[in-house]
Design an enzyme around this catalytic site. Structure first.
Site, mmCIF file in Angstrom:
data_model
loop_
_atom_site.group_PDB
_atom_site.id
_atom_site.type_symbol
_atom_site.label_atom_id
_atom_site.label_comp_id
_atom_site.label_asym_id
_atom_site.label_seq_id
_atom_site.Cartn_x
_atom_site.Cartn_y
_atom_site.Cartn_z
ATOM 1 N N LYS A 124 0.819 -1.218 0.000
ATOM 2 C CA LYS A 124 0.000 0.000 0.000
ATOM 3 C C LYS A 124 0.853 1.268 0.000
ATOM 4 O O LYS A 124 0.411 2.314 -0.462
ATOM 5 C CB LYS A 124 -0.972 -0.024 1.170
HETATM 6 C C1 LIG Z 1 -4.522 -4.489 1.291
HETATM 7 C C2 LIG Z 1 -3.762 -5.759 1.176
HETATM 8 C C3 LIG Z 1 -4.138 -6.768 0.260
HETATM 9 C C4 LIG Z 1 -5.382 -6.666 -0.615
HETATM 10 O O1 LIG Z 1 -5.294 -5.656 -1.592
HETATM 11 P P1 LIG Z 1 -6.594 -5.175 -2.365
HETATM 12 O O2 LIG Z 1 -6.159 -4.004 -3.156
HETATM 13 O O3 LIG Z 1 -7.603 -4.813 -1.301
HETATM 14 O O4 LIG Z 1 -7.079 -6.306 -3.192
HETATM 15 C C5 LIG Z 1 -3.341 -7.896 0.154
HETATM 16 N N1 LIG Z 1 -2.244 -8.050 0.932
HETATM 17 C C6 LIG Z 1 -1.854 -7.115 1.820
HETATM 18 C C7 LIG Z 1 -0.653 -7.361 2.651
HETATM 19 C C8 LIG Z 1 -2.600 -5.942 1.977
HETATM 20 O O5 LIG Z 1 -2.195 -5.008 2.878
#
Ligand SMILES: *Cc1c(COP(=O)(O)O)cnc(C)c1O
Length: 473
Positions: A111
């Site tokens: 993220k």
């Molecule tokens: C947020 C997150 C996901 C999922 O991502 P999306 O964009 O919601 O599909 C997967 N793995 C980790 C470690 C995350 O923080």
């Protein structure tokens, strides 16, 4: 480039306007009026660019209202070596799979890749309008810390992040609560994550309060996040094709496996593919909360309730309703807002919609296939990868690796997006391979640092008072 609503209402907006507004006025999601196309020659001309320059090139196709020089400056500031010691390294796991390193940023999860750009873009857009933004959000861990690390110390922006008291891991708590910046407000609510989210919904739903306090969000439907994530699909394809003979590159296909929760990350891959990037398959990997795997296998989308959602060892994928799926469905129904509205009306009335007649198109036309991974799969996969390569992967990435294995095709590199580092999920690593993951000195310092958090009851009035006293104006 203008952005319109999936539901067909409201007026079209620029990238910067969309960034500041979140949901379209009619409750739909903002989508590009027409996706830009990237021809093979353009793609080739990007090969020599470093990551910030590639980001400026790709995002320049979306943010046409931001002058190119300004955009380049924002990307350079977002992707510095201070924040990202390495930028999106590709690491082979074995002959079949390669990891795409997206978790080198300050909170050790993918993220950061989008959030750091969003922080720069928000500050820039607010400078232009002279406004301020008070970001209000709820987190069970990853999103909140990535948002805080992206917005800390920024002008014209503050963050109010609600988290469930006593329910985050010590690591997650330290990542958020050790921040001492004046514009970061950690609020630990006496309740669970759903209580936090309900408080956010109540306040954001009070339009007068929202306007008076310039409240906004940086959640996974944010368009800047979606577009910034598309960049690393381009980057990964370029790096995977560096070794391919130059006259064979144009048709060179790779597949991506994407650990999925809210359908945000994989939607960015869908956009990159629709723009012309040679992607063969987008492999959607879920954990036991497999509402999306169910949809892509059957064509029936049936979101589940919070009570039906399992708490798993890949917790950032514990979702039962995928907020970004609407953008994919919009493309699936030929960008017809009327058909989209009819599906969502059916969803509201019956709790599901049925697109089983279209199911073959998911793979044939859009390249999307899917699968489910369980706790036992995660443990076995973490162990197998460790034995094969010495590499320790986190449980979410393990879901991606597990499901990728079922979709490997000869001659097509399978690139698995690494969505977090194992340090964040030490308990599961210990269970899988019996090893304590090593922490860097910086991380050990973070765990020991003084923490800054306000504890509040699960009480709307108390939260209103707190925001009223601390919001930027
Ligand atoms: C947020 C997150 C996901 C999922 O991502 P999306 O964009 O919601 O599909 C997967 N793995 C980790 C470690 C995350 O923080």
């Amino acid at each position: 480039m203008q952005y319109i609503s999936t539901r067909g209402g409201g007026t079209s907006r620029t990238y910067s306007e969309t960034l500041l507004r979140g949901l379209a006025d009619d409750g739909g999601l903002a989508v590009p009026q027409e996706l830009p196309r990237v021809e093979a020659e353009t793609l080739e001309s990007w090969r020599a660019l470093d990551y910030p320059a590639l980001a400026a090139a790709v995002l320049g196709l979306f943010a046409t209202d931001i002058p190119a020089d300004d955009l380049a400056r924002l990307c350079t500031a977002a992707y510095t070596s201070d924040l990202f010691p390495t930028l999106v390294p590709l690491r082979p796991v074995d002959g079949d799979l390669t990891l795409v390193g997206l978790s080198e940023g300050p909170t050790l999860a993918f993220k950061d890749m989008a959030m750091q750009f969003l922080g720069q873009a928000l500050e820039y857009a607010l400078e232009k309008t002279g406004g301020v933004l008070n970001v209000l959000g709820a987190t069970s861990g990853d999103t909140g810390s990535a948002a805080e690390h992206a917005l800390r110390g920024k002008d014209r922006v503050s963050v109010f992040m609600l988290s469930p008291q006593g329910r985050m891991s010590p690591f997650q708590r330290a990542q958020m609560f050790s921040l001492q910046d004046d514009n970061v407000h950690n609020i630990a609510v006496a309740g669970v994550f759903d209580d936090c989210q309900n408080l956010v919904k109540q306040l954001a739903g009070d339009l007068a309060f929202k306007a008076e306090h310039s409240l906004g969000a940086v959640n996974s439907i944010n368009l800047a996040r979606i577009t910034a994530q598309s960049v690393y699909y381009f980057w990964a394809w370029l790096r995977a094709s560096d070794a391919v003979a130059s006259d064979e590159r144009a048709g060179f296909e790779v597949s991506f496996s994407v650990p999925t929760g809210n359908f945000g990350n994989i939607l960015s891959g869908h956009y990159a593919r629709a723009m012309g990037l040679p992607i063969r398959r987008l492999v959607l990997a879920t954990n036991e909360n497999n509402v999306l795997d169910e949809f892509f296998r059957t064509g029936v989308y049936r979101p589940r309730s919070a009570a039906q959602t399992h708490a798993t060892s890949s917790p950032s994928m514990d979702i039962s309703k995928a907020s970004n799926l609407e953008r994919f469905i919009y493309d699936l129904v030929g960008q017809d807002p009327e058909r989209l509205r009819a599906l969502w009306a059916e969803l509201d009335a019956t709790g599901a919609f049925d697109l089983s007649a279209e199911q073959p198109r998911f793979a044939d036309e859009f390249g999307i296939v899917s699968g489910t991974s369980t706790h036992a799969d995660r443990l076995a996969t973490i162990r197998a990868v460790h034995e094969a390569s010495g590499e320790i992967i986190d449980p979410h990435t393990a879901d991606g690796v597990r499901v990728a294995r079922d979709h490997v095709e000869a001659g097509v590199p399978m690139l698995v997006l690494e969505t977090a580092k194992p340090q964040k999920f030490a308990e599961t690593i210990l269970e899988a391979i019996g090893l304590e993951v090593e922490l860097s000195p910086a991380l050990r310092d973070m765990l020991d640092a003084p923490q800054r958090v306000t504890e509040l009851e699960d009480d709307e009035a108390a939260l209103r008072t707190f925001i009223d006293e601390h919001a930027l104006r």
